[in-house]
Design a protein around this motif. Sequence first.
Motif, short mmCIF file in Angstrom:
data_model
loop_
_atom_site.label_atom_id
_atom_site.label_comp_id
_atom_site.label_asym_id
_atom_site.label_seq_id
_atom_site.Cartn_x
_atom_site.Cartn_y
_atom_site.Cartn_z
N ALA A 172 -6.77 -2.18 3.56
CA ALA A 172 -6.17 -3.07 2.29
C ALA A 172 -6.23 -4.53 2.99
N HIS B 111 -10.36 0.66 -0.76
CA HIS B 111 -10.62 -0.73 0.08
C HIS B 111 -11.76 -0.83 0.84
N THR C 169 0.86 -1.26 -0.03
CA THR C 169 0.00 -0.08 0.07
C THR C 169 0.80 1.30 -0.04
#
Length: 353
Positions: free
Chosen positions: A95, A124, A58
């Motif tokens: 995430a 997400h 990420t």
Amino acid sequence: MAQLWRGVIREYMEYLPFAEGDPIITLGEGGTPLVPADAISRRVGADVWLKVEGANPTGSFKDRGMTAAISKVVAEGSTTVVCASTGNTSASAAAYAAKAGLRCAVVLPQGKIAAGKMAQAVVHGAILLAVDGNFDDCLNIVRALADSYPVSLVNSVNPFRLQGQKTAAFEICDELGDAPDIHVLPVGNAGNISAYWMGYREYAERGPATRTPRMWGVQAEGAAPFVKGEPIKNPETVATAIRIGNPASWDLAVAARDESGGWIRAVSDTQILAAQAMIAAEVGVFVEPASAASVAGLLAAAEAGDVPKGARITCTVTGNGLKDTETALAGRVLDPTVIPVDIAAAADALGLS
């Protein structure tokens, strides 16, 4: 045949509170580049390397801790995670929660988050709550939620976060063959300096390393509670990821500083932005402003004559520059030269003809 990277828990399980058969939620985090920074080395008279944590899934170092925290949440059977965030934690928590099939709620300071990080949390599937306050207010809220409701807190006050984050120190030792002389990193909520020190100590105690480095922490002048020696009520800095006035890992960070023989100092926003531009233009690595604090602090230390000549120094650059392009592009003109479909015109524009 080369073995593919398996994520930090499987790579370093013997050093982590996990065992074979435990649920592991991973996005392949860790194994990030350690880049020799020749341009910085020349400026400071030392051997400088950048640990590029923006290469995590990420785009920040937070993924190392989040794989551990979310894996433990799944093992315990919780279905909802919460966190306070200045941006990177929210992106990572959202995430990993998505990967695990968990509900994720993020509490953010209103108007204080870079758009790129907010976008990550949104895509997400996180539930976003904006608070009319600062990060410290948000952290108080999520701590109270975790105390009173069936939700799991995944900020760095969660001890499994630091367990995952310490693996960056292992990777540096593995690649260099030993610990560096000095390790420099940005300090916001102070979990990372605490985790690195934990990792370096464990590697030295168990044998892969023969020593530990001095830990140098760098804060922004407008958000420098360690430098002032007390919490700051309304921290302000362009480096949003370290805009924190009352760090959750205060005692651990002080221990890391003192036990290692290191220091925590502050640099200005101007120094941070100059370092960010220099890292991009001369090293080839694009980092967000808070990441550049480590290099800004090293450059300032060199100007003060505090960098030992020839020392091996690693600097953590914590997050990818694409998370905050607005700050990086401030004052720059995005106006490419327009040419016809013609090689001569291209050569002309480049001064080649």
